[in-house]
Design an enzyme around this catalytic site. Structure first.
Site, PDB file in Angstrom:
ATOM      1  N   ASP A  16       0.876  -1.167   0.000  1.00 29.38           N
ATOM      2  CA  ASP A  16       0.000   0.000   0.000  1.00 29.38           C
ATOM      3  C   ASP A  16       0.922   1.228   0.000  1.00 29.38           C
ATOM      4  OD1 ASP A  16      -2.074   1.807   0.066  1.00 29.38           O
ATOM      5  OD2 ASP A  16      -3.149   0.819   1.695  1.00 29.38           O
ATOM      6  N   TRP A  17       0.366   2.366  -0.297  1.00 31.43           N
ATOM      7  CA  TRP A  17       1.169   3.577  -0.523  1.00 31.43           C
ATOM      8  C   TRP A  17       1.831   4.052   0.780  1.00 31.43           C
ATOM      9  CZ3 TRP A  17      -0.373   1.286  -4.379  1.00 31.43           C
ATOM     10  CH2 TRP A  17      -0.279   1.770  -5.670  1.00 31.43           C
TER      11      TRP A  17
END
Ligand code: NOJ
Length: 818
Positions: free
Chosen positions: A305-306
């Protein structure tokens, strides 16, 4: 396999040493102490609250249909330099929310990764489909497939190679989680079906799907660590929340839908922000190497995920294959230049800390789905218009000189609006319908009330909880940009004009709830119907603090009902609302429409006026009181230790209706519930064939395929029943099958678990046979000692009907003798 010393050494050589306090798989009862041993692979029994190391990361084999693509990927990877490989594992700021750099000398135009689960997030002239929770409420496999397929066609036309969705978690452990609307249902079985159909739809259109968020991403609060105020300071003040889950719950609840995703050959999986059992998901080798790539046989790539990458070497060795957004790292809510991978990964390979074979496998995993889906052939270029709409990396942050070809501002909608309208109607859940309130029969005098009925007043992209405007989507990475929006106000006015009805609208909630209704506004006569549109906003980044409708919605419903004896309440919400107004005698009907996309207004009008007979069913429980729900989010950690954010999943398997049923708690509307304008019956639940004589408790050990042991996916027992439409209008029935496991199943097994459903059309008076095909996994529990799925001995009770509390027929059967 790396020795313990090598692993520790590897950690110390990682990119950002000051972040290494966590790169170990730190057991939470010894916070901060590096794990001093590496657990041998075959002894990985997951202890509650501890995550064990499982190394090395398995290489992909191409099993299950990717063999040819794997050969092409390997050939491609053999031509790459070390630097190119490192950068392919590392994102770059660019036009898409995630970007892998092009390599022009190999004719590779890079990868464009785009949100999200309901639309092309950065797409102008694109469609807004029904949200995940709406799609789940349809209980319609075809709808789920078609939605995924159409969405992917739009992504492809805009140049996205990877769609960041669908969402298998959050699953909805708590209704306060604010992202459950992006996902599907508070039930692993239904969510599993939704994942599989959506992924098949997406990938059949040639676009890679991404199953996110792996795993137990069940709250937004403290999903990321908090850092010291200086953004360059990488020392945590407090680490992200750790979801502490026992092995059985992990398998039977949270991992279940991801197993379906892997079986559907999902191209990629996104490791989540939270920690799991003390270790960050993206560097949790037990989760990624053992469960995902090992037990489930996942052949694709794991992308972070970012900003969920918190180490270099440790993450890579633990099974993460791609770090996003790469060129930048998230510290608190700030993006800072520099990545744990990129050139640090190059150095780690050069100095021998990471073996090049591991890096090769990372890139082979990334490139195999690309070749499998034929993305190397005539794939549309990235539409330049997506760049300026990128909220993650605005054009002034781009380091690479991105070139754009092809038409800009492409209109990719095709004829999807008609389908979205149908989907919006078939996912609407009718919760109450008394005194024949619905369908409407040419009412002469209509009141439309509530701030949710009218047009968007603050732009096409819902980035906050705006007071005025219809809520057909929400905010965060799952947000959409409405090219147009059909509102209830428009749609009902259009209908009403045809009928010659009088329409009075009152969209101001404050006015409705407080002053004006002390004397009725609508004169001269009592309206035939008052349609009250109310909403609640839920979005990424911040959990819900209340399950009430926003903007004083409960009071609005009560106030209108006090003055209008035929009040119909329609909610547009991301999930659960408690509905005290449901007891008001003048509230004759209630519909939950969730976030229904661009055709929301037309879709609800179709249901209200009876053009479509409602057939949606609740994908969660509506309780009487907020306090009735279990599993509260971890929100109030008042101590300041680094690892103090611990969320204990003590309810174990008692998630959603499983909890309410286990404790006999009355609910207002149960899981699986939804009315129709007709009625249905179900009877004669029986086994289709005799019980297989040679059924074994444990599955035969077969070679792992995507989805795990293929024996788990074989149908071993089939039930059927007769379903009839007993009313006088045509409609769609949704027969459901729940299982009560034998008494020999270990303690904590919930009394009812969904294990089958179907949806089909029945004309008035018509009968059809529903077939429930039960696969081995459906009839098994996860045996933590055997580390396998076991069919328990003794009698099962199968219950079939039209919700989790409306059983019309039962059958008992023993599949395994004691
Ligand atoms: C964070 C979200 O959790 C994820 O779902 C999304 O895809 C990325 N940001 C990129 O926007």
């Amino acid at each position: 396999m790396l020795s313990p010393q090598a692993l520790l050494g590897a950690l110390l050589l990682s990119a950002v040493p000051s972040a290494l306090a966590d790169t170990c798989q730190a057991p939470i009862d010894h916070p901060g102490e590096p794990y001093s041993y590496v657990q041998p692979r075959n002894t990985t029994i997951l202890a509650d609250g501890h995550s064990l190391s499982v190394l090395p990361s398995p290489n992909m084999t191409g099993n299950g249909g990717w063999e040819t693509a794997l050969v092409k990927a390997k050939r491609f990877v053999s031509k790459l330099t070390l630097e190119e490989k490192s950068w392919m594992a590392t994102g770059q700021p660019g036009p898409c929310v995630g970007n892998v750099l092009p390599i022009p000398r190999l004719n590779f135009s890079g990868l464009c990764l785009q949100n999200g689960p309901q639309c092309v997030q950065q797409g102008d002239y694109s469609s807004v489909f029904v949200s995940g929770v709406s799609a789940a409420a349809s209980w319609d496999r075809q709808l789920l497939y078609d939605r995924g397929n159409a969405m992917a066609k739009e992504h492809k036309a805009k140049g996205s190679h990877v769609i960041l969705g669908p969402i298998g978690g959050p699953l909805g452990r708590s209704p306060y989680d604010s992202r459950t609307w992006e996902g599907f249902a508070a039930d692993p079985y239904l969510t599993g079906v939704c994942m599989e159909e959506t992924i098949n739809g997406m990938q059949d259109a040639g676009v890679q799907a991404n199953a996110k968020h792996f795993i137990a991403n069940e709250q937004e609060t403290q999903r990321n660590p908090s850092y010291a105020p200086d953004a360059n300071e990488t020392t945590y003040i407090q680490d992200s929340v750790s979801a502490n889950i026992d092995d059985r719950t992990l398998h039977e609840i949270y991992m279940w839908p991801f197993a379906n995703a892997v079986r559907a050959k999902v191209a990629s999986a996104m490791c989540s922000y939270n920690r799991v059992n003390g270790s960050h998901s993206c560097q949790n080798s037990y989760l990624l190497n053992h469960l995902l790539k090992g037990e489930l046989g996942f052949q694709g790539y794991v992308m972070s995920d970012w900003g969920a990458t918190h180490s270099g070497v440790a993450s890579v060795e633990s099974g993460m294959d791609m770090s996003m957004p790469g060129g930048f790292t998230l510290y608190g809510e700030e993006w800072t230049e520099g990545s744990f991978l990129g050139k640090n990964l190059t150095s780690a390979v050069k100095n021998g800390t990471v073996e090049v074979s591991r890096l090769n496998d990372m890139i082979v995993r990334i490139m195999t789905p690309y070749f499998w889906l034929g993305q190397e052939k005539n794939y549309p270029s990235v539409d330049a218009s997506v760049g300026p709409l990128n909220v993650d990396s605005a054009p002034d942050t781009w380091l690479y000189d991105w070139k754009f070809t092809g038409e800009t501002n492409r209109d990719v909608r095709a004829n999807h609006s008609a389908m979205i309208r149908e989907h919006g109607a078939s996912s609407t859940v009718l919760l109450k319908n008394e005194r024949n309130a619905l369908p409407l029969r040419k009412p002469r005098n209509i009141v439309i009330a509530g701030n949710d009925a009218g047009p968007l007043t603050q732009g096409p992209n819902l980035q906050a909880n705006f007071e005025y405007g219809h809520l057909a989507g929400s905010s965060g990475s799952g947000s959409c940009r409405f090219t147009y929006l059909s509102t209830p106000l428009d749609a009902i006015n259009t209908r009403a004009r045809k009928d010659g009805s009088l329409v009075q609208s009152y969209l101001n909630n404050t006015l409705l709830a407080t002053e004006a209704l002390t004397s009725p506004l609508w004169i001269p006569q009592q309206p035939d119907v008052c349609l009250v549109f109310l909403k609640s906003f839920a979005a990424e980044g911040e959990d819900r603090t209340s399950l009430d409708l926003d903007w004083n919605g409960n009071a609005v419903a009560e106030a209108v009902a006090n003055h209008c004896n035929n009040t119909v309440v329609i909610t547009n919400s991301g999930g659960v609302n408690v509905m005290p107004f449901a007891d008001h005698p003048n509230v004759t009907a209630i519909l939950a429409q969730h976030y229904a996309g661009e055709e929301s207004g037309n879709a609800i009008a179709d249901v209200l006026y009876g053009d479509v007979n409602p057939s949606g069913k609740l994908p969660y429980v509506i309780a009487y009181n907020e306090s009735d729900y279990n599993a509260p989010l971890t929100t109030a950690v008042e101590t300041n230790g680094t690892w103090d954010w611990q969320s204990w999943f003590d309810e174990e398997l008692e998630v959603g209706y499983r909890y309410f049923d286990a404790h006999n708690i009355s609910v207002r509307y149960e899981f699986g519930f939804g009315l129709s304008y007709t009625t249905f019956d179900l009877k004669n639940l029986k086994a289709k064939d005799s019980t297989p004589a040679n059924l074994t408790a444990l599955p035969a050990k077969r070679a792992i395929q995507p989805g795990g042991n293929p024996a788990l996916w074989e149908t071993v027992y089939t039930l059927e029943a007769e379903v009839s439409n007993t009313g006088d209008v045509d409609g769609f029935a949704v027969p459901q099958l729940y299982i009560d496991f034998p008494a020999s199943t270990p303690a904590g097994t919930p009394p009812n678990q969904l294990r089958g459903f179907d949806k089909f059309h029945l004309t008035a008076g018509e009968k059809k046979t529903v077939k429930f095909e039960l696969m081995r996994r459906d009839l098994s529990y996860w045996d933590v000692t055997a580390q396998d799925w076991r069919i328990p001995a003794g009698p099962f009770t199968f219950k079939a009907g039209f919700s989790s509390r409306d059983f019309h027929a039962r059958k008992t059967a023993t599949l395994i003798k004691a």
